[in-house]
Design a protein around this motif. Sequence first.
Motif, PDB file in Angstrom:
ATOM      1  N   UNK A   1       0.770  -1.299   0.070  1.00 35.21           N
ATOM      2  CA  UNK A   1       0.123   0.066  -0.015  1.00 35.21           C
ATOM      3  C   UNK A   1       0.682   1.191  -0.070  1.00 35.21           C
ATOM      4  N   UNK A   2       0.603   2.121  -0.901  1.00 37.29           N
ATOM      5  CA  UNK A   2       1.486   3.511  -0.617  1.00 37.29           C
ATOM      6  C   UNK A   2       1.370   4.093   0.584  1.00 37.29           C
ATOM      7  N   UNK A   3       2.493   4.217   1.050  1.00 35.30           N
ATOM      8  CA  UNK A   3       2.576   4.615   2.605  1.00 35.30           C
ATOM      9  C   UNK A   3       2.357   6.226   2.702  1.00 35.30           C
ATOM     10  N   UNK A   4       2.042   7.075   1.553  1.00 32.29           N
ATOM     11  CA  UNK A   4       1.660   8.307   1.608  1.00 32.29           C
ATOM     12  C   UNK A   4       2.737   9.095   2.230  1.00 32.29           C
ATOM     13  N   UNK A   5       2.435  10.180   2.876  1.00 31.53           N
ATOM     14  CA  UNK A   5       3.251  11.131   3.289  1.00 31.53           C
ATOM     15  C   UNK A   5       3.688  10.751   4.788  1.00 31.53           C
ATOM     16  N   UNK A   6       2.708  10.201   5.715  1.00 33.84           N
ATOM     17  CA  UNK A   6       2.964   9.950   7.140  1.00 33.84           C
ATOM     18  C   UNK A   6       3.025   8.510   7.453  1.00 33.84           C
ATOM     19  N   UNK A   7       3.704   7.507   6.511  1.00 37.39           N
ATOM     20  CA  UNK A   7       3.697   6.037   6.607  1.00 37.39           C
ATOM     21  C   UNK A   7       3.629   5.749   7.961  1.00 37.39           C
ATOM     22  N   UNK A   8       4.843   6.260   8.740  1.00 34.47           N
ATOM     23  CA  UNK A   8       5.164   5.559   9.914  1.00 34.47           C
ATOM     24  C   UNK A   8       4.093   5.769  11.190  1.00 34.47           C
ATOM     25  N   UNK A   9       3.362   6.669  10.882  1.00 28.71           N
ATOM     26  CA  UNK A   9       2.413   7.215  11.855  1.00 28.71           C
ATOM     27  C   UNK A   9       1.151   6.217  11.586  1.00 28.71           C
ATOM     28  N   UNK A  10       0.840   6.005  10.490  1.00 27.39           N
ATOM     29  CA  UNK A  10      -0.440   5.103  10.142  1.00 27.39           C
ATOM     30  C   UNK A  10      -0.267   3.831   9.935  1.00 27.39           C
ATOM     31  N   UNK A  11       1.017   3.710   9.395  1.00 26.82           N
ATOM     32  CA  UNK A  11       1.276   2.169   9.540  1.00 26.82           C
ATOM     33  C   UNK A  11       1.743   1.838   7.920  1.00 26.82           C
ATOM     34  N   UNK A  12       2.474   1.022   7.610  1.00 27.92           N
ATOM     35  CA  UNK A  12       3.025   0.367   6.248  1.00 27.92           C
ATOM     36  C   UNK A  12       2.363  -0.830   5.979  1.00 27.92           C
ATOM     37  N   UNK A  13       1.268  -0.744   5.180  1.00 28.75           N
ATOM     38  CA  UNK A  13       0.634  -2.042   4.945  1.00 28.75           C
ATOM     39  C   UNK A  13       1.103  -2.951   3.615  1.00 28.75           C
ATOM     40  N   UNK A  14       1.520  -4.159   3.721  1.00 30.53           N
ATOM     41  CA  UNK A  14       1.661  -5.204   2.776  1.00 30.53           C
ATOM     42  C   UNK A  14       0.615  -6.466   2.918  1.00 30.53           C
ATOM     43  N   UNK A  15       0.352  -6.861   1.720  1.00 30.70           N
ATOM     44  CA  UNK A  15      -0.711  -7.992   1.744  1.00 30.70           C
ATOM     45  C   UNK A  15      -0.060  -8.911   0.535  1.00 30.70           C
ATOM     46  N   UNK A  16      -0.362 -10.311   0.725  1.00 29.46           N
ATOM     47  CA  UNK A  16       0.101 -11.231  -0.357  1.00 29.46           C
ATOM     48  C   UNK A  16      -0.991 -12.524  -0.409  1.00 29.46           C
ATOM     49  N   UNK A  17      -0.717 -13.047  -1.409  1.00 25.12           N
ATOM     50  CA  UNK A  17      -1.700 -14.023  -1.860  1.00 25.12           C
ATOM     51  C   UNK A  17      -1.671 -14.720  -3.310  1.00 25.12           C
ATOM     52  N   UNK A  18      -2.861 -14.839  -3.593  1.00 28.73           N
ATOM     53  CA  UNK A  18      -3.094 -15.280  -4.764  1.00 28.73           C
ATOM     54  C   UNK A  18      -4.043 -14.617  -5.669  1.00 28.73           C
ATOM     55  N   UNK A  19      -3.944 -14.361  -6.848  1.00 29.73           N
ATOM     56  CA  UNK A  19      -4.805 -13.462  -7.757  1.00 29.73           C
ATOM     57  C   UNK A  19      -5.635 -14.486  -8.668  1.00 29.73           C
ATOM     58  N   UNK A  20      -6.947 -14.436  -8.700  1.00 30.22           N
ATOM     59  CA  UNK A  20      -7.278 -15.124  -9.805  1.00 30.22           C
ATOM     60  C   UNK A  20      -8.302 -14.143 -10.677  1.00 30.22           C
ATOM     61  N   UNK A  21      -8.268 -14.550 -12.062  1.00 29.41           N
ATOM     62  CA  UNK A  21      -8.784 -13.436 -12.932  1.00 29.41           C
ATOM     63  C   UNK A  21     -10.440 -14.088 -13.007  1.00 29.41           C
ATOM     64  N   UNK A  22     -11.345 -12.870 -12.906  1.00 30.32           N
ATOM     65  CA  UNK A  22     -12.715 -13.133 -12.965  1.00 30.32           C
ATOM     66  C   UNK A  22     -13.087 -13.041 -14.446  1.00 30.32           C
ATOM     67  N   UNK A  23     -14.119 -13.648 -14.641  1.00 25.51           N
ATOM     68  CA  UNK A  23     -14.738 -13.887 -16.076  1.00 25.51           C
ATOM     69  C   UNK A  23     -15.145 -12.223 -16.241  1.00 25.51           C
ATOM     70  N   UNK A  24     -14.936 -11.759 -17.467  1.00 22.97           N
ATOM     71  CA  UNK A  24     -15.458 -10.495 -17.667  1.00 22.97           C
ATOM     72  C   UNK A  24     -16.246 -10.143 -19.140  1.00 22.97           C
ATOM     73  N   UNK A  25     -16.730  -9.168 -19.037  1.00 20.09           N
ATOM     74  CA  UNK A  25     -17.538  -8.538 -20.325  1.00 20.09           C
ATOM     75  C   UNK A  25     -16.946  -7.692 -21.161  1.00 20.09           C
ATOM     76  N   UNK A  26     -15.850  -7.002 -20.584  1.00 20.74           N
ATOM     77  CA  UNK A  26     -15.238  -5.952 -21.343  1.00 20.74           C
ATOM     78  C   UNK A  26     -13.494  -6.426 -21.703  1.00 20.74           C
ATOM     79  N   UNK A  27     -12.963  -5.546 -22.357  1.00 17.66           N
ATOM     80  CA  UNK A  27     -11.799  -5.680 -22.820  1.00 17.66           C
ATOM     81  C   UNK A  27     -10.585  -6.079 -21.751  1.00 17.66           C
ATOM     82  N   UNK A  28     -10.874  -5.176 -20.512  1.00 21.55           N
ATOM     83  CA  UNK A  28      -9.893  -5.304 -19.457  1.00 21.55           C
ATOM     84  C   UNK A  28     -10.082  -6.389 -18.631  1.00 21.55           C
TER      85      UNK A  28
END
Length: 142
Positions: free
Chosen positions: A78-105
Motif C-alpha cells: 500500500x502506498x505509504x503516503x506522506x506519514x507512513x510510520x504514523x498510520x502504518x505500512x501495509x503489505x498483503x500477499x496471496x493469489x490473484x484469480x482472473x474473473x470472467x469479464x464482459x469488457x476488454x480489461x
Amino acid sequence: MATWQQFADAAPDLATAVRARLTATKHHVLATLRKDGAPRVSGTEVDLTEDGHLRLGSMSQARKGNGLKRDGRFALHANPGDDSMHDGDAKLSGIATALPGTGPDDTFELDLREVVLTTVENDELVIRLWTPEGGAREIRRK
C-alpha cells in the motif's frame, strides 16, 4: 487463503488499519512474477467491494495481467503516503484469480495468504500480521 471479508471478520482491528492505508491514496505497488521467476513491480489501484472482496484491474494484454494469469502469486504494498510510520505500512500477499469479464480489461480477485501492518510506536517497531492458518499476532522490537 481468504477473502478480504474473512480477514476482516478474523482480525477487525488490523483490517480497519490496513483498509485505511489502502484507501488513503489511490495508487499502490503490485509485485508479480515474470516467466523466468524474476519479480516485476507495477502500479495498481485496488477496490474493496461491498460484498467483501479485494480486487484489482489490468488493461487487456498488459504484462501485469498476463503475469497474474500465468502465476497468480502477488505482493501488494500500500502506498505509504506522506506519514507512513504514523498510520502504518501495509503489505498483503496471496493469489490473484482472473474473473470472467464482459469488457476488454481484466479483473482479478485477491485471495489473501498474509497481511502485515508495520508501525513505530513509542520507539518500538510494531509488526501486526495475520494469516488464515495462524490468525493475528503482534511482534514488538526495540
